[in-house]
Design an enzyme around this catalytic site. Structure first.
Site, mmCIF file in Angstrom:
data_model
loop_
_atom_site.group_PDB
_atom_site.id
_atom_site.type_symbol
_atom_site.label_atom_id
_atom_site.label_comp_id
_atom_site.label_asym_id
_atom_site.label_seq_id
_atom_site.Cartn_x
_atom_site.Cartn_y
_atom_site.Cartn_z
ATOM 1 N N ASP A 1 0.849 -1.190 0.000
ATOM 2 C CA ASP A 1 0.000 0.000 0.000
ATOM 3 C C ASP A 1 0.887 1.243 0.000
ATOM 4 O O ASP A 1 1.901 1.306 0.695
ATOM 5 C CB ASP A 1 -0.925 -0.010 1.226
ATOM 6 C CG ASP A 1 -2.083 0.963 1.087
ATOM 7 O OD1 ASP A 1 -3.225 0.504 0.989
ATOM 8 O OD2 ASP A 1 -1.834 2.193 1.059
ATOM 9 N N ILE A 2 0.480 2.230 -0.761
ATOM 10 C CA ILE A 2 1.281 3.452 -0.903
ATOM 11 C C ILE A 2 1.245 4.291 0.385
ATOM 12 O O ILE A 2 2.147 5.086 0.636
ATOM 13 C CB ILE A 2 0.780 4.264 -2.127
ATOM 14 C CG1 ILE A 2 1.871 5.126 -2.697
ATOM 15 C CG2 ILE A 2 -0.464 5.071 -1.809
ATOM 16 C CD1 ILE A 2 1.563 5.673 -4.081
ATOM 17 N N ASN B 1 -12.880 -3.215 2.699
ATOM 18 C CA ASN B 1 -13.804 -2.094 2.857
ATOM 19 C C ASN B 1 -14.828 -2.120 1.729
ATOM 20 O O ASN B 1 -14.464 -2.329 0.570
ATOM 21 C CB ASN B 1 -13.040 -0.767 2.822
ATOM 22 C CG ASN B 1 -12.122 -0.609 4.022
ATOM 23 O OD1 ASN B 1 -12.474 -0.977 5.134
ATOM 24 N ND2 ASN B 1 -10.930 -0.060 3.793
ATOM 25 N N GLY C 1 -15.186 3.613 4.044
ATOM 26 C CA GLY C 1 -14.049 4.392 3.547
ATOM 27 C C GLY C 1 -13.411 3.798 2.308
ATOM 28 O O GLY C 1 -12.235 4.055 2.039
ATOM 29 N N GLN C 2 -14.189 3.017 1.541
ATOM 30 C CA GLN C 2 -13.605 2.459 0.314
ATOM 31 C C GLN C 2 -13.246 3.581 -0.637
ATOM 32 O O GLN C 2 -14.071 4.450 -0.947
ATOM 33 C CB GLN C 2 -14.575 1.473 -0.367
ATOM 34 C CG GLN C 2 -13.933 0.788 -1.575
ATOM 35 C CD GLN C 2 -14.814 -0.298 -2.200
ATOM 36 O OE1 GLN C 2 -15.945 -0.532 -1.768
ATOM 37 N NE2 GLN C 2 -14.281 -0.951 -3.225
ATOM 38 N N HIS D 1 -10.454 -5.369 -3.198
ATOM 39 C CA HIS D 1 -9.120 -5.628 -2.665
ATOM 40 C C HIS D 1 -9.195 -5.966 -1.192
ATOM 41 O O HIS D 1 -10.077 -5.505 -0.477
ATOM 42 C CB HIS D 1 -8.192 -4.427 -2.875
ATOM 43 C CG HIS D 1 -8.740 -3.137 -2.342
ATOM 44 N ND1 HIS D 1 -9.660 -2.396 -3.046
ATOM 45 C CD2 HIS D 1 -8.513 -2.476 -1.187
ATOM 46 C CE1 HIS D 1 -9.973 -1.313 -2.333
ATOM 47 N NE2 HIS D 1 -9.301 -1.341 -1.197
ATOM 48 N N HIS E 1 -6.962 -5.806 2.270
ATOM 49 C CA HIS E 1 -5.782 -5.256 2.941
ATOM 50 C C HIS E 1 -5.220 -6.351 3.856
ATOM 51 O O HIS E 1 -5.973 -6.924 4.659
ATOM 52 C CB HIS E 1 -6.150 -4.076 3.836
ATOM 53 C CG HIS E 1 -6.723 -2.890 3.135
ATOM 54 N ND1 HIS E 1 -6.020 -1.720 2.954
ATOM 55 C CD2 HIS E 1 -7.943 -2.677 2.577
ATOM 56 C CE1 HIS E 1 -6.799 -0.832 2.332
ATOM 57 N NE2 HIS E 1 -7.964 -1.390 2.091
HETATM 58 P P1 5GP Z 1 -9.715 1.303 0.322
HETATM 59 O O1 5GP Z 1 -9.872 2.510 1.188
HETATM 60 O O2 5GP Z 1 -10.389 1.467 -1.012
HETATM 61 O O3 5GP Z 1 -10.116 0.041 1.031
HETATM 62 O O4 5GP Z 1 -8.175 1.141 0.093
HETATM 63 C C1 5GP Z 1 -7.496 1.622 -1.027
HETATM 64 C C2 5GP Z 1 -6.031 1.598 -0.678
HETATM 65 O O5 5GP Z 1 -5.301 1.788 -1.873
HETATM 66 C C3 5GP Z 1 -5.608 2.702 0.290
HETATM 67 O O6 5GP Z 1 -5.068 2.125 1.461
HETATM 68 C C4 5GP Z 1 -4.578 3.508 -0.509
HETATM 69 O O7 5GP Z 1 -3.497 3.942 0.285
HETATM 70 C C5 5GP Z 1 -4.148 2.529 -1.584
HETATM 71 N N1 5GP Z 1 -3.744 3.149 -2.832
HETATM 72 C C6 5GP Z 1 -4.431 4.093 -3.530
HETATM 73 N N2 5GP Z 1 -3.766 4.424 -4.650
HETATM 74 C C7 5GP Z 1 -2.648 3.658 -4.664
HETATM 75 C C8 5GP Z 1 -1.559 3.533 -5.581
HETATM 76 O O8 5GP Z 1 -1.483 4.199 -6.619
HETATM 77 N N3 5GP Z 1 -0.594 2.635 -5.272
HETATM 78 C C9 5GP Z 1 -0.634 1.874 -4.133
HETATM 79 N N4 5GP Z 1 0.376 1.018 -3.942
HETATM 80 N N5 5GP Z 1 -1.649 1.961 -3.252
HETATM 81 C C10 5GP Z 1 -2.637 2.841 -3.514
#
Ligand code: 5GP
Length: 116
Positions: free
Chosen positions: A30-31, A89, A95-96, A102, A104
């Protein structure tokens, strides 16, 4: 079908620190890590935007592959025995941010419960 930043990562158009890949699943760091280990595990198909879109008739094997990858990655990064958390999520209240299913994988520290 959803085109997100994850589609570009799958096509290697956007760089990511990939830790696992097979024909069905890709996993990368994750970034914005929320724990010492924070890896995203995603299906390579884009048709599943959220948990709501999972069709057991079509996706049962894929879901097995996601969990198989999670267990393998947890071993590879050394958190299999200490423990780890898998989070999916779904939608705004969770908070998706990225609408490409995906998981985590979080670990490397003690997790709080309940989550924030
Ligand atoms: P969500 O909140 O949708 O469950 O999680 C999305 C995740 O994707 C977040 O934790 C966010 O930091 C990660 N993310 C978003 N854009 C990028 C990206 O370009 N590269 C990487 N490695 N992670 C990303």
């Amino acid at each position: 079908m959803g085109e997100t930043i994850f589609s570009k990562i799958i096509r290697k158009e956007v760089p990511a620190e990939i830790v696992f890949e097979n024909d069905k699943v890709l996993a990368f760091k994750d970034i914005r890590p929320q724990a010492p280990v924070h890896i995203l595990i995603i299906p390579k198909i884009t048709e599943i935007e959220t948990t709501r879109d999972i069709d057991p008739n079509k996706h049962e094997a894929l879901l097995g592959s996601l969990y198989e990858a999670a267990n393998q990655i947890a071993k590879d990064v050394g958190v299999s025995e200490t423990g780890f958390r898998l989070v999916v999520n779904c939608g705004p209240d969770a908070g998706q941010e990225v609408y490409h299913l995906h998981m985590h994988l979080l670990g490397g520290r003690k997790m709080n419960w309940p989550p924030g």
